[in-house]
Design a protein around this motif. Structure first.
Motif, PDB file in Angstrom:
ATOM      1  N   LEU A   1      26.443 -35.756 -27.182  1.00  0.00           N
ATOM      2  CA  LEU A   1      25.627 -36.807 -26.623  1.00  0.00           C
ATOM      3  C   LEU A   1      26.418 -37.529 -25.546  1.00  0.00           C
ATOM      4  O   LEU A   1      27.576 -37.867 -25.757  1.00  0.00           O
ATOM      5  N   ASN A   2      25.786 -37.795 -24.437  1.00  0.00           N
ATOM      6  CA  ASN A   2      26.426 -38.557 -23.369  1.00  0.00           C
ATOM      7  C   ASN A   2      26.299 -40.042 -23.676  1.00  0.00           C
ATOM      8  O   ASN A   2      25.198 -40.547 -23.869  1.00  0.00           O
ATOM      9  N   LEU A   3      27.433 -40.731 -23.721  1.00  0.00           N
ATOM     10  CA  LEU A   3      27.460 -42.173 -23.956  1.00  0.00           C
ATOM     11  C   LEU A   3      28.379 -42.843 -22.942  1.00  0.00           C
ATOM     12  O   LEU A   3      29.390 -43.439 -23.301  1.00  0.00           O
ATOM     13  N   PRO A   4      28.065 -42.756 -21.652  1.00  0.00           N
ATOM     14  CA  PRO A   4      28.952 -43.353 -20.659  1.00  0.00           C
ATOM     15  C   PRO A   4      29.025 -44.863 -20.835  1.00  0.00           C
ATOM     16  O   PRO A   4      28.013 -45.519 -21.070  1.00  0.00           O
ATOM     17  N   GLY A   5      30.243 -45.387 -20.751  1.00  0.00           N
ATOM     18  CA  GLY A   5      30.444 -46.820 -20.865  1.00  0.00           C
ATOM     19  C   GLY A   5      30.639 -47.330 -22.275  1.00  0.00           C
ATOM     20  O   GLY A   5      30.988 -48.486 -22.476  1.00  0.00           O
ATOM     21  N   ALA A   6      30.414 -46.500 -23.276  1.00  0.00           N
ATOM     22  CA  ALA A   6      30.631 -46.915 -24.660  1.00  0.00           C
ATOM     23  C   ALA A   6      32.121 -46.857 -24.969  1.00  0.00           C
ATOM     24  O   ALA A   6      32.881 -46.147 -24.318  1.00  0.00           O
ATOM     25  N   THR A   7      32.538 -47.610 -25.958  1.00  0.00           N
ATOM     26  CA  THR A   7      33.909 -47.542 -26.440  1.00  0.00           C
ATOM     27  C   THR A   7      33.872 -46.994 -27.867  1.00  0.00           C
ATOM     28  O   THR A   7      32.862 -47.153 -28.562  1.00  0.00           O
ATOM     29  N   PRO A   8      34.952 -46.371 -28.309  1.00  0.00           N
ATOM     30  CA  PRO A   8      34.960 -45.836 -29.674  1.00  0.00           C
ATOM     31  C   PRO A   8      34.616 -46.899 -30.728  1.00  0.00           C
ATOM     32  O   PRO A   8      33.947 -46.599 -31.724  1.00  0.00           O
ATOM     33  N   ASP A   9      35.037 -48.138 -30.506  1.00  0.00           N
ATOM     34  CA  ASP A   9      34.754 -49.210 -31.469  1.00  0.00           C
ATOM     35  C   ASP A   9      33.285 -49.598 -31.515  1.00  0.00           C
ATOM     36  O   ASP A   9      32.821 -50.158 -32.507  1.00  0.00           O
ATOM     37  N   SER A  10      32.531 -49.319 -30.447  1.00  0.00           N
ATOM     38  CA  SER A  10      31.128 -49.728 -30.398  1.00  0.00           C
ATOM     39  C   SER A  10      30.177 -48.662 -30.942  1.00  0.00           C
ATOM     40  O   SER A  10      28.987 -48.905 -31.058  1.00  0.00           O
ATOM     41  N   ILE A  11      30.701 -47.485 -31.285  1.00  0.00           N
ATOM     42  CA  ILE A  11      29.856 -46.381 -31.746  1.00  0.00           C
ATOM     43  C   ILE A  11      29.775 -46.390 -33.269  1.00  0.00           C
ATOM     44  O   ILE A  11      30.784 -46.506 -33.960  1.00  0.00           O
ATOM     45  N   LYS A  12      28.558 -46.251 -33.775  1.00  0.00           N
ATOM     46  CA  LYS A  12      28.334 -46.233 -35.221  1.00  0.00           C
ATOM     47  C   LYS A  12      27.504 -44.995 -35.563  1.00  0.00           C
ATOM     48  O   LYS A  12      26.445 -44.774 -34.983  1.00  0.00           O
ATOM     49  N   VAL A  13      28.009 -44.188 -36.494  1.00  0.00           N
ATOM     50  CA  VAL A  13      27.314 -42.987 -36.955  1.00  0.00           C
ATOM     51  C   VAL A  13      27.059 -43.156 -38.448  1.00  0.00           C
ATOM     52  O   VAL A  13      27.998 -43.386 -39.219  1.00  0.00           O
ATOM     53  N   ASP A  14      25.793 -43.069 -38.855  1.00  0.00           N
ATOM     54  CA  ASP A  14      25.412 -43.207 -40.265  1.00  0.00           C
ATOM     55  C   ASP A  14      24.605 -41.994 -40.702  1.00  0.00           C
ATOM     56  O   ASP A  14      23.766 -41.496 -39.946  1.00  0.00           O
ATOM     57  N   TYR A  15      24.841 -41.549 -41.925  1.00  0.00           N
ATOM     58  CA  TYR A  15      24.058 -40.464 -42.513  1.00  0.00           C
ATOM     59  C   TYR A  15      23.633 -40.910 -43.902  1.00  0.00           C
ATOM     60  O   TYR A  15      24.462 -41.317 -44.714  1.00  0.00           O
ATOM     61  N   GLU A  16      22.328 -40.862 -44.142  1.00  0.00           N
ATOM     62  CA  GLU A  16      21.815 -41.251 -45.448  1.00  0.00           C
ATOM     63  C   GLU A  16      20.547 -40.464 -45.758  1.00  0.00           C
ATOM     64  O   GLU A  16      19.581 -40.512 -44.983  1.00  0.00           O
ATOM     65  N   GLU A  17      20.584 -39.726 -46.840  1.00  0.00           N
ATOM     66  CA  GLU A  17      19.424 -38.977 -47.332  1.00  0.00           C
ATOM     67  C   GLU A  17      18.752 -38.144 -46.249  1.00  0.00           C
ATOM     68  O   GLU A  17      17.533 -38.182 -46.079  1.00  0.00           O
ATOM     69  N   GLY A  18      19.543 -37.410 -45.472  1.00  0.00           N
ATOM     70  CA  GLY A  18      18.992 -36.515 -44.465  1.00  0.00           C
ATOM     71  C   GLY A  18      18.699 -37.158 -43.116  1.00  0.00           C
ATOM     72  O   GLY A  18      18.231 -36.492 -42.206  1.00  0.00           O
ATOM     73  N   ASN A  19      18.949 -38.452 -42.989  1.00  0.00           N
ATOM     74  CA  ASN A  19      18.740 -39.150 -41.719  1.00  0.00           C
ATOM     75  C   ASN A  19      20.080 -39.448 -41.062  1.00  0.00           C
ATOM     76  O   ASN A  19      20.929 -40.119 -41.654  1.00  0.00           O
ATOM     77  N   LEU A  20      20.262 -38.964 -39.841  1.00  0.00           N
ATOM     78  CA  LEU A  20      21.465 -39.209 -39.064  1.00  0.00           C
ATOM     79  C   LEU A  20      21.115 -40.222 -37.982  1.00  0.00           C
ATOM     80  O   LEU A  20      20.196 -40.002 -37.192  1.00  0.00           O
ATOM     81  N   SER A  21      21.823 -41.362 -37.959  1.00  0.00           N
ATOM     82  CA  SER A  21      21.584 -42.410 -36.964  1.00  0.00           C
ATOM     83  C   SER A  21      22.850 -42.617 -36.155  1.00  0.00           C
ATOM     84  O   SER A  21      23.947 -42.711 -36.707  1.00  0.00           O
ATOM     85  N   ILE A  22      22.683 -42.706 -34.843  1.00  0.00           N
ATOM     86  CA  ILE A  22      23.794 -42.924 -33.933  1.00  0.00           C
ATOM     87  C   ILE A  22      23.431 -44.116 -33.059  1.00  0.00           C
ATOM     88  O   ILE A  22      22.343 -44.159 -32.473  1.00  0.00           O
ATOM     89  N   SER A  23      24.337 -45.093 -32.978  1.00  0.00           N
ATOM     90  CA  SER A  23      24.092 -46.240 -32.115  1.00  0.00           C
ATOM     91  C   SER A  23      25.398 -46.631 -31.431  1.00  0.00           C
ATOM     92  O   SER A  23      26.487 -46.374 -31.938  1.00  0.00           O
ATOM     93  N   ALA A  24      25.268 -47.228 -30.262  1.00  0.00           N
ATOM     94  CA  ALA A  24      26.432 -47.692 -29.506  1.00  0.00           C
ATOM     95  C   ALA A  24      26.032 -48.862 -28.630  1.00  0.00           C
ATOM     96  O   ALA A  24      24.935 -48.889 -28.075  1.00  0.00           O
ATOM     97  N   GLU A  25      26.942 -49.804 -28.499  1.00  0.00           N
ATOM     98  CA  GLU A  25      26.739 -50.931 -27.599  1.00  0.00           C
ATOM     99  C   GLU A  25      27.419 -50.586 -26.277  1.00  0.00           C
ATOM    100  O   GLU A  25      28.588 -50.203 -26.255  1.00  0.00           O
TER     101      GLU A  25
END
Length: 76
Positions: A1-25
């Motif tokens: 996934l392209n996330l230009p301008g994001a920092t490693p600290d701002s990225i959150k990856v969650d997996y729960e019961e078959g749902n993968l969520s990715i968010s970044a500030e």
């Protein structure tokens, strides 16, 4: 996934019961009064959700962020 301008600290990856969520500030890198003729990417927060197989081993999910690209490994 392209996330230009994001920092490693701002990225959150969650997996729960078959749902993968990715968010970044992503913060704007230009002063607020900057005027653009053309802009390739808009600036703003990022969020995506995916339904993945229940066979994913949640304890072994890996995320690598390098040069604006997030790579995920979802082992079975």
């Amino acid at each position: 996934l392209n996330l230009p301008g994001a920092t490693p600290d701002s990225i959150k990856v969650d997996y729960e019961e078959g749902n993968l969520s990715i968010s970044a500030e992503v913060k704007d890198r230009q002063p607020a009064d900057t005027k653009f003729l053309v802009r390739e990417y808009g600036v703003g927060d990022f969020h995506r959700s995916f339904r993945v197989a229940d066979t994913v081993d949640a304890g072994r999910i890996e995320a690598i962020y390098r040069n604006g690209v997030l790579q995920l490994r979802l082992p079975r």
